[in-house]
Scaffold this motif. Structure first.
Motif, mmCIF file in Angstrom:
data_model
loop_
_atom_site.group_PDB
_atom_site.id
_atom_site.type_symbol
_atom_site.label_atom_id
_atom_site.label_comp_id
_atom_site.label_asym_id
_atom_site.label_seq_id
_atom_site.Cartn_x
_atom_site.Cartn_y
_atom_site.Cartn_z
ATOM 1 N N THR A 36 0.039 0.580 -2.149
ATOM 2 C CA THR A 36 -1.260 -0.097 -2.030
ATOM 3 C C THR A 36 -2.351 0.851 -1.549
ATOM 4 O O THR A 36 -3.499 0.762 -1.959
ATOM 5 C CB THR A 36 -1.123 -1.310 -1.068
ATOM 6 N N ARG A 37 -1.978 1.790 -0.676
ATOM 7 C CA ARG A 37 -2.978 2.719 -0.122
ATOM 8 C C ARG A 37 -3.389 3.789 -1.129
ATOM 9 O O ARG A 37 -4.346 4.513 -0.894
ATOM 10 C CB ARG A 37 -2.418 3.370 1.150
ATOM 11 N N SER A 38 -2.623 3.919 -2.201
ATOM 12 C CA SER A 38 -2.892 4.975 -3.187
ATOM 13 C C SER A 38 -3.505 4.460 -4.478
ATOM 14 O O SER A 38 -3.786 5.250 -5.379
ATOM 15 C CB SER A 38 -1.587 5.708 -3.537
ATOM 16 N N VAL A 52 11.648 -6.552 -3.619
ATOM 17 C CA VAL A 52 12.019 -7.199 -2.349
ATOM 18 C C VAL A 52 12.675 -6.198 -1.407
ATOM 19 O O VAL A 52 13.537 -5.413 -1.819
ATOM 20 C CB VAL A 52 13.036 -8.347 -2.617
ATOM 21 N N GLU A 53 12.321 -6.273 -0.123
ATOM 22 C CA GLU A 53 12.941 -5.383 0.854
ATOM 23 C C GLU A 53 14.209 -6.008 1.451
ATOM 24 O O GLU A 53 14.193 -7.152 1.911
ATOM 25 C CB GLU A 53 11.925 -5.026 1.947
ATOM 26 N N VAL A 54 15.271 -5.203 1.425
ATOM 27 C CA VAL A 54 16.586 -5.637 1.906
ATOM 28 C C VAL A 54 17.169 -4.509 2.752
ATOM 29 O O VAL A 54 17.074 -3.333 2.369
ATOM 30 C CB VAL A 54 17.537 -5.925 0.720
ATOM 31 N N LEU A 69 16.954 -0.390 -7.827
ATOM 32 C CA LEU A 69 17.027 -0.127 -6.380
ATOM 33 C C LEU A 69 15.702 0.460 -5.911
ATOM 34 O O LEU A 69 15.223 1.443 -6.480
ATOM 35 C CB LEU A 69 18.155 0.871 -6.104
ATOM 36 N N ARG A 70 15.115 -0.153 -4.886
ATOM 37 C CA ARG A 70 13.900 0.405 -4.303
ATOM 38 C C ARG A 70 14.267 1.140 -3.011
ATOM 39 O O ARG A 70 15.310 0.898 -2.416
ATOM 40 C CB ARG A 70 12.844 -0.662 -4.018
ATOM 41 N N GLY A 71 13.394 2.038 -2.589
ATOM 42 C CA GLY A 71 13.596 2.744 -1.326
ATOM 43 C C GLY A 71 12.631 3.910 -1.275
ATOM 44 O O GLY A 71 12.576 4.703 -2.212
ATOM 45 N N MET A 80 8.021 5.350 -11.032
ATOM 46 C CA MET A 80 7.207 5.930 -9.962
ATOM 47 C C MET A 80 6.360 4.819 -9.328
ATOM 48 O O MET A 80 5.599 4.145 -10.028
ATOM 49 C CB MET A 80 6.279 6.995 -10.531
ATOM 50 N N GLN A 81 6.502 4.641 -8.034
ATOM 51 C CA GLN A 81 5.709 3.609 -7.355
ATOM 52 C C GLN A 81 4.408 4.197 -6.830
ATOM 53 O O GLN A 81 4.398 5.277 -6.235
ATOM 54 C CB GLN A 81 6.530 3.023 -6.198
ATOM 55 N N VAL A 82 3.317 3.455 -7.063
ATOM 56 C CA VAL A 82 2.035 3.794 -6.434
ATOM 57 C C VAL A 82 1.803 2.734 -5.370
ATOM 58 O O VAL A 82 1.731 1.540 -5.673
ATOM 59 C CB VAL A 82 0.876 3.775 -7.453
HETATM 60 C C1 PEP Z 1 6.541 -0.303 0.284
HETATM 61 O O1 PEP Z 1 6.806 -0.775 -0.850
HETATM 62 O O2 PEP Z 1 7.383 -0.091 1.162
HETATM 63 C C2 PEP Z 1 5.123 -0.098 0.631
HETATM 64 C C3 PEP Z 1 4.737 0.863 1.460
HETATM 65 O O3 PEP Z 1 4.350 -1.017 0.039
HETATM 66 P P1 PEP Z 1 2.760 -1.169 0.050
HETATM 67 O O4 PEP Z 1 2.238 0.091 -0.552
HETATM 68 O O5 PEP Z 1 2.557 -2.400 -0.783
HETATM 69 O O6 PEP Z 1 2.335 -1.370 1.491
#
Ligand code: PEP
Ligand code: MN
Length: 298
Positions: free
Chosen positions: A132-134, A244-246, A72-74, A128-130
């Motif tokens: 694009t801006r980071s 994927v965004e849902v 699950l992403r969010g 942990m998501q990084v």
């Molecule tokens: C995201 O996954 O909602 C997101 C902000 O992605 P990105 O960093 O790729 O813009």
């Protein structure tokens, strides 16, 4: 192929610099609970751009799990270009993510935006998501290198693949080899899509590195009608999964609604991917005629 690379991103180089022990297989598999990313399975991570409420997230979690997503992403902490846009629910969002995990068994991927957030986010997240801006926030990467959780590293929107792999090396050198690379589209002169999905990035990254590679068709497309086609392309080039965004009501989403799929659109996309996944699996099987020894010359 960029001649400067000269194999410098091979796993052996990474291993030498980070001191990480090589695994038996030549590809890294990132294990999260009972899920293997970079192994035989195609792993779909799905959910809203941002956690907006308990109701929104729990409904989404149930719907994406039923359709076959494993993770699950969010976002609880949202990197937004405008300071006036919804910035995420913060800790409250993390707590809602934890509830959704308890309710569905899905693993959680969520973004950590700053070094100060890393310990807190790591308490709630499986990955942990990084963002694009980071990707070039090197002190954040260094901290994530010591967080004890796998990292999903998104490609910077203006970053070359070489730069993406340098960021991966920073994580690895800091002690964290559990890295999933994510192609999410880059900035080009094209305006028909939000970003340009660099589909070649997948086979390139899988050739020059040992990391699993996934594709985020949502941020690449920027519009939901293109998401299924880009997802199919990701399968065709050998990606290890999707992000994927849902959203239960994409038109009312507080962020990225235009590119978010509804529940039924997500289900359809997953169903439509099946034959492509089956072809991919068949293509990955060894072909006996390629291994025939001593055949005739006819
Ligand atoms: C995201 O996954 O909602 C997101 C902000 O992605 P990105 O960093 O790729 O813009
Ligand atoms: Mn988003």
């Amino acid at each position: 192929m960029n001649p400067n690379w000269n194999g410098q991103f091979s796993r052996f180089d990474l291993v030498a610099r980070s001191g990480v022990k090589p695994r038996e297989s030549s590809r890294s598999v990132v294990r999260v609970r009972d899920i293997e990313i970079g192994g035989d399975d195609f792993v779909v991570m799905a959910g809203p751009c941002a956690v907006e409420s308990e109701d929104q997230l729990l409904h989404t979690a149930e719907a994406v799990a039923k359709a076959g997503a494993r993770i699950l992403r969010g976002g609880a902490y949202k990197p937004r270009s405008s300071p006036y846009a919804f910035q995420g629910l913060g800790v409250e969002g993390l707590k809602i993510l934890r509830k959704a995990r308890q309710a569905t068994g899905l693993a959680i991927v969520t973004e950590a935006m700053s070094e100060e957030d890393v310990d807190l986010v790591a308490e709630y997240a499986d990955i942990m998501q990084v963002g694009t801006r980071s990707m070039e926030n090197y002190s954040l990467l260094d901290t994530l290198g010591r967080c004890g959780r796998p990292v999903l590293l998104k490609r910077g929107m203006t970053a070359t693949l070489e730069e993406l792999l340098c960021s991966a090396q920073i994580l690895a050198a800091a002690g964290n080899p559990e890295i999933i690379l994510c192609e999410r589209g880059i900035r080009t002169f094209e305006t028909a899509t939000r970003n340009t999905l660099d589909i070649a990035a997948v086979p390139v990254l899988k050739t020059v590195s040992h990391f699993p590679v996934i594709v985020d068709p949502s941020h690449a497309a920027g519009v939901r009608c293109l998401v299924p086609a880009l997802a199919r392309a990701a399968v065709a080039v050998g990606a290890d999964g999707l992000l994927v965004e849902v959203h239960p009501h994409p038109d009312q989403a507080l962020s990225d609604g235009e590119q978010s799929l509804s529940f039924s659109e997500f289900r359809e996309m997953m169903d439509d991917l099946e034959p492509f996944l089956a072809i991919g699996r068949a293509a990955a099987q060894p072909r006996p005629h390629l291994f025939a020894v001593g055949g005739t010359d006819s």
